[in-house]
Structure formats: structure tokens, C-alpha cells
Design a protein around this motif. Structure first.
Motif, PDB file in Angstrom:
ATOM      1  N   GLU A 123     150.699  83.487  47.549  1.00 42.30           N
ATOM      2  CA  GLU A 123     149.739  82.825  46.684  1.00 42.30           C
ATOM      3  C   GLU A 123     149.363  81.446  47.211  1.00 42.30           C
ATOM      4  O   GLU A 123     148.205  81.033  47.121  1.00 42.30           O
ATOM      5  N   GLU A 124     150.324  80.710  47.770  1.00 43.24           N
ATOM      6  CA  GLU A 124     149.999  79.375  48.276  1.00 43.24           C
ATOM      7  C   GLU A 124     149.035  79.433  49.458  1.00 43.24           C
ATOM      8  O   GLU A 124     148.230  78.508  49.666  1.00 43.24           O
ATOM      9  N   ASP A 125     149.091  80.523  50.235  1.00 39.82           N
ATOM     10  CA  ASP A 125     148.125  80.685  51.325  1.00 39.82           C
ATOM     11  C   ASP A 125     146.741  81.019  50.784  1.00 39.82           C
ATOM     12  O   ASP A 125     145.720  80.495  51.256  1.00 39.82           O
ATOM     13  N   LEU A 126     146.691  81.890  49.782  1.00 33.35           N
ATOM     14  CA  LEU A 126     145.407  82.220  49.161  1.00 33.35           C
ATOM     15  C   LEU A 126     144.785  80.981  48.537  1.00 33.35           C
ATOM     16  O   LEU A 126     143.563  80.798  48.576  1.00 33.35           O
ATOM     17  N   ARG A 127     145.622  80.116  47.988  1.00 32.86           N
ATOM     18  CA  ARG A 127     145.105  78.927  47.298  1.00 32.86           C
ATOM     19  C   ARG A 127     144.407  77.986  48.271  1.00 32.86           C
ATOM     20  O   ARG A 127     143.320  77.466  47.969  1.00 32.86           O
ATOM     21  N   VAL A 128     144.991  77.738  49.434  1.00 35.05           N
ATOM     22  CA  VAL A 128     144.349  76.819  50.377  1.00 35.05           C
ATOM     23  C   VAL A 128     143.091  77.452  50.969  1.00 35.05           C
ATOM     24  O   VAL A 128     142.099  76.768  51.225  1.00 35.05           O
ATOM     25  N   ILE A 129     143.107  78.769  51.157  1.00 33.61           N
ATOM     26  CA  ILE A 129     141.902  79.445  51.634  1.00 33.61           C
ATOM     27  C   ILE A 129     140.776  79.299  50.613  1.00 33.61           C
ATOM     28  O   ILE A 129     139.645  78.934  50.952  1.00 33.61           O
ATOM     29  N   ARG A 130     141.098  79.580  49.351  1.00 32.46           N
ATOM     30  CA  ARG A 130     140.073  79.464  48.305  1.00 32.46           C
ATOM     31  C   ARG A 130     139.548  78.041  48.200  1.00 32.46           C
ATOM     32  O   ARG A 130     138.359  77.816  47.933  1.00 32.46           O
ATOM     33  N   ALA A 160     138.871  69.065  47.745  1.00 33.07           N
ATOM     34  CA  ALA A 160     140.208  68.892  48.326  1.00 33.07           C
ATOM     35  C   ALA A 160     141.094  68.072  47.403  1.00 33.07           C
ATOM     36  O   ALA A 160     142.254  68.420  47.146  1.00 33.07           O
ATOM     37  N   ARG A 161     140.551  66.977  46.899  1.00 32.22           N
ATOM     38  CA  ARG A 161     141.318  66.105  46.000  1.00 32.22           C
ATOM     39  C   ARG A 161     141.734  66.851  44.740  1.00 32.22           C
ATOM     40  O   ARG A 161     142.889  66.747  44.283  1.00 32.22           O
ATOM     41  N   ASP A 162     140.808  67.622  44.177  1.00 32.58           N
ATOM     42  CA  ASP A 162     141.114  68.342  42.941  1.00 32.58           C
ATOM     43  C   ASP A 162     142.213  69.378  43.151  1.00 32.58           C
ATOM     44  O   ASP A 162     142.979  69.673  42.223  1.00 32.58           O
ATOM     45  N   HIS A 163     142.287  69.928  44.362  1.00 30.26           N
ATOM     46  CA  HIS A 163     143.335  70.910  44.673  1.00 30.26           C
ATOM     47  C   HIS A 163     144.606  70.248  45.194  1.00 30.26           C
ATOM     48  O   HIS A 163     145.617  70.922  45.388  1.00 30.26           O
ATOM     49  N   GLY A 164     144.545  68.959  45.459  1.00 33.76           N
ATOM     50  CA  GLY A 164     145.722  68.253  45.940  1.00 33.76           C
ATOM     51  C   GLY A 164     145.950  68.344  47.434  1.00 33.76           C
ATOM     52  O   GLY A 164     147.072  68.109  47.902  1.00 33.76           O
ATOM     53  N   TYR A 165     144.885  68.633  48.201  1.00 32.73           N
ATOM     54  CA  TYR A 165     145.031  68.743  49.646  1.00 32.73           C
ATOM     55  C   TYR A 165     144.531  67.485  50.345  1.00 32.73           C
ATOM     56  O   TYR A 165     143.445  66.975  50.022  1.00 32.73           O
ATOM     57  N   PRO A 166     145.285  66.990  51.328  1.00 30.99           N
ATOM     58  CA  PRO A 166     144.797  65.855  52.130  1.00 30.99           C
ATOM     59  C   PRO A 166     143.692  66.312  53.074  1.00 30.99           C
ATOM     60  O   PRO A 166     143.572  67.504  53.374  1.00 30.99           O
ATOM     61  N   VAL A 167     142.872  65.368  53.536  1.00 32.97           N
ATOM     62  CA  VAL A 167     141.730  65.703  54.387  1.00 32.97           C
ATOM     63  C   VAL A 167     141.810  64.920  55.696  1.00 32.97           C
ATOM     64  O   VAL A 167     141.884  63.692  55.689  1.00 32.97           O
ATOM     65  N   ASN A 168     141.759  65.628  56.796  1.00 29.25           N
ATOM     66  CA  ASN A 168     141.684  65.012  58.124  1.00 29.25           C
ATOM     67  C   ASN A 168     140.224  64.683  58.430  1.00 29.25           C
ATOM     68  O   ASN A 168     139.330  65.486  58.159  1.00 29.25           O
ATOM     69  N   THR A 169     139.972  63.518  58.995  1.00 26.77           N
ATOM     70  CA  THR A 169     138.600  63.097  59.284  1.00 26.77           C
ATOM     71  C   THR A 169     138.280  63.081  60.780  1.00 26.77           C
ATOM     72  O   THR A 169     137.200  62.650  61.169  1.00 26.77           O
ATOM     73  N   GLU A 170     139.220  63.562  61.612  1.00 27.63           N
ATOM     74  CA  GLU A 170     138.968  63.553  63.055  1.00 27.63           C
ATOM     75  C   GLU A 170     137.971  64.637  63.456  1.00 27.63           C
ATOM     76  O   GLU A 170     137.203  64.461  64.403  1.00 27.63           O
ATOM     77  N   PRO A 208     134.637  72.716  56.041  1.00 33.26           N
ATOM     78  CA  PRO A 208     135.872  72.202  55.466  1.00 33.26           C
ATOM     79  C   PRO A 208     137.094  72.909  56.046  1.00 33.26           C
ATOM     80  O   PRO A 208     137.089  74.131  56.211  1.00 33.26           O
ATOM     81  N   TRP A 209     138.114  72.152  56.361  1.00 35.74           N
ATOM     82  CA  TRP A 209     139.394  72.732  56.773  1.00 35.74           C
ATOM     83  C   TRP A 209     140.515  71.845  56.237  1.00 35.74           C
ATOM     84  O   TRP A 209     140.428  70.627  56.282  1.00 35.74           O
ATOM     85  N   PHE A 210     141.529  72.498  55.695  1.00 40.70           N
ATOM     86  CA  PHE A 210     142.634  71.786  55.073  1.00 40.70           C
ATOM     87  C   PHE A 210     143.963  72.350  55.565  1.00 40.70           C
ATOM     88  O   PHE A 210     144.085  73.541  55.850  1.00 40.70           O
ATOM     89  N   ALA A 211     144.953  71.473  55.640  1.00 43.35           N
ATOM     90  CA  ALA A 211     146.349  71.887  55.735  1.00 43.35           C
ATOM     91  C   ALA A 211     146.993  71.624  54.383  1.00 43.35           C
ATOM     92  O   ALA A 211     146.570  70.718  53.648  1.00 43.35           O
ATOM     93  N   ARG A 212     148.012  72.383  54.037  1.00 45.90           N
ATOM     94  CA  ARG A 212     148.548  72.311  52.682  1.00 45.90           C
ATOM     95  C   ARG A 212     149.172  70.963  52.371  1.00 45.90           C
ATOM     96  O   ARG A 212     149.050  70.464  51.246  1.00 45.90           O
ATOM     97  N   THR A 213     149.839  70.326  53.358  1.00 41.68           N
ATOM     98  CA  THR A 213     150.626  69.143  53.002  1.00 41.68           C
ATOM     99  C   THR A 213     150.459  67.961  53.953  1.00 41.68           C
ATOM    100  O   THR A 213     151.245  67.007  53.876  1.00 41.68           O
TER     101      THR A 213
END
Length: 274
Positions: A123-130, A160-170, A208-213
Motif C-alpha cells: 500500500e505504501e508503494d501504491l500511495r507514492v505512485i498515486r 506532495a506536501r498534502d501527502h507528506g512527501y519531500p520534493v527534490n528540486t534538482e 512530478p517524482w517523489f521518494a517516500r522519505t
């Protein structure tokens, strides 16, 4: 320099975009437990060759890579998220796979990426994908004449913020058209009402691309594959989008993708899509 495309040129990009979408759908259907990444790479080569398209990745040699890149698709697994170099790896149950593809047809490029789960999905993988899919749809919605580039970046950042994921800007989105990478750069974090005013004819690859933590990244020894610095799993969603008088036009939408209900990230359609 930013080049605005004519409606006829956007239609040519749309032709390329539909092909990119078809290839990503096909790779999604083939990706399964026991399938080797190199098999996916070679299948993509066959499809591109049969269509008479040209890979935007082959021989790509930017300053950040250890080039030239000698593959036609980026395949990133689990904590890898960008520029994944296809290699001898057999997919396992529960792997998270991102496929990123850019080609040109008759001189016009399109770029898209999708992330799916192979086999049993956590589920945690599905969440970051969604979350990346939701962020992409929000970015697309912001790609309207009169808005600013910062509105697109802020849309991604808000999801990203609403889901609690940090965002890389590189690394972020970019202009696209006659080549894969054109101006402007489109960060995945920004402030609304700032930056370039969006005009009809602007074509962008939003991704958009996110890592979980973490928002930090590391590079593999291959010089290409980018991973989350802490090993957390990742996701990446991308579409090529044209700003038009009538609003955003997605040039790489897949038939197995429903932006209203979202396709199941395992690659299967949800019940509401069947």
C-alpha cells in the motif's frame, strides 16, 4: 529561447505522443515477475524501429550523465527513480518499476513516464505512485494561458506536501518540441503567480517524482541511475502537455489511463475503468 508551436506542429507532436503512450502501455503489460529489464529494453527498440521513430535517449550525453546513453528507455526499480540504465535484472514480486520514454517522429518529440508495481503491491508503494499521478494531473490543470510557470510548480508541491512527501528540486520538467529538452525548466516546487506567463503554443514535459522519505539523491556507479539517498521507494509520472487556447492538451495520454479514477498502478485497470 522558448519556441511556441503552431496548432499544426502540436498535432505532429501529438502523433509522436500517441506512439510514446502505446509503447509505455505495452511495456506495462509485459512487465511481470521473472521478466528481465533487458527484455523490456529490446522490445522497446523493436517497437521504435518498426514505427520508424528515433529514440531521444540513444547517444544522449548531457553533463550530468556518464554518456553516451546507449539505450532507448529508462527503467528504474524500487529506490531508483530517474535515468535508470537498463541492465541484467529480473523483476521480482513487489518491485516498483518506472519506465520513462522519449522519442521523435518526423522531427517532433514527446516524453512520458509511468510507475507501476510488479506482482503484489504494498500500500505504501501504491500511495507514492498515486501521489505523483495526482500531482501530474494538478500540474496539467495549471497549464493554462495566462497562468504562470510557478502555478504549475506550486501545484506539484501542494500535492506532495498534502501527502507528506519531500520534493527534490534538482530535476524537474522541461520544455519539449523539436528536441527532448528545451527551455523552460519546470521545477516541482514553486510559488504561484511567479515566473513565465504561459501562452498558447508552449509545450512542456511535466514530471512530478517523489521518494517516500527524502528529497536527497545519489547516483549509481553507472553514472546515470538516480536513487533516493536513504533507499526509500520512489515514483515518477510524466506527460507531454501543450498549452492551447482551450486549455491544456495532454499529448501522451495512454488508453489504459483514466485521469478521473486513475489506473491501478499494478498496470491493470480499476473496476470502474473496465
Amino acid at each position: 529561447m522558448i519556441e511556441l508551436k503552431t496548432p499544426a506542429e502540436i498535432q505532429r507532436m501529438h502523433t509522436t505522443g500517441r506512439f510514446v503512450a502505446e509503447v509505455l502501455s505495452e511495456l506495462g503489460r509485459l512487465a511481470d515477475v521473472g521478466v528481465n529489464l533487458l527484455d523490456l529494453e529490446h522490445h522497446a527498440r523493436d517497437l521504435i524501429g518498426a514505427r520508424g521513430a528515433k529514440s531521444c535517449y540513444w547517444d544522449y550525453a548531457p553533463s550530468f550523465g556518464r554518456g553516451p546513453f546507449r539505450n532507448v528507455v529508462c527503467l528504474s526499480v524500487n529506490d531508483a527513480v530517474l535515468h535508470g540504465l537498463p541492465h541484467d535484472y529480473t523483476l521480482r514480486d513487489g518491485d516498483v518499476l518506472t519506465a520513462d520514454l522519449a522519442v521523435s517522429i518526423d522531427g517532433w518529440a514527446a516524453d512520458s513516464a509511468r510507475t507501476l508495481v510488479v506482482g503484489t503491491a504494498a500500500e505504501e508503494d501504491l500511495r507514492v505512485i498515486r501521489a505523483t499521478e495526482e500531482a501530474l494531473e494538478a500540474a496539467i490543470e495549471a497549464a493554462r494561458p495566462g497562468n504562470r510557470l510557478g502555478d504549475i510548480s506550486a501545484a506539484v508541491w501542494t500535492v506532495a506536501r498534502d501527502h507528506g512527501y519531500p520534493v527534490n528540486t534538482e530535476y524537474g520538467g522541461h520544455g519539449i518540441g523539436r528536441t527532448m529538452h528545451e527551455s523552460p525548466h519546470v521545477p516541482n516546487k514553486g510559488r504561484p503567480g511567479r515566473g513565465l506567463t504561459l501562452r498558447p503554443g508552449l509545450t512542456l514535459a511535466l514530471e512530478p517524482w517523489f521518494a517516500r522519505t527524502t528529497d536527497r539523491i545519489v547516483h549509481d556507479a553507472d553514472g546515470w541511475t538516480i536513487r533516493s539517498a536513504d533507499g526509500s521507494r520512489t515514483a515518477h509520472s510524466e506527460h507531454t502537455v501543450a498549452v492551447t487556447e482551450d486549455g491544456p492538451l495532454v499529448l501522451t495520454r495512454r488508453e489504459d489511463e483514466n485521469p478521473a479514477s486513475r489506473a491501478d498502478p499494478t498496470g491493470r485497470l480499476s473496476a470502474s475503468d473496465a
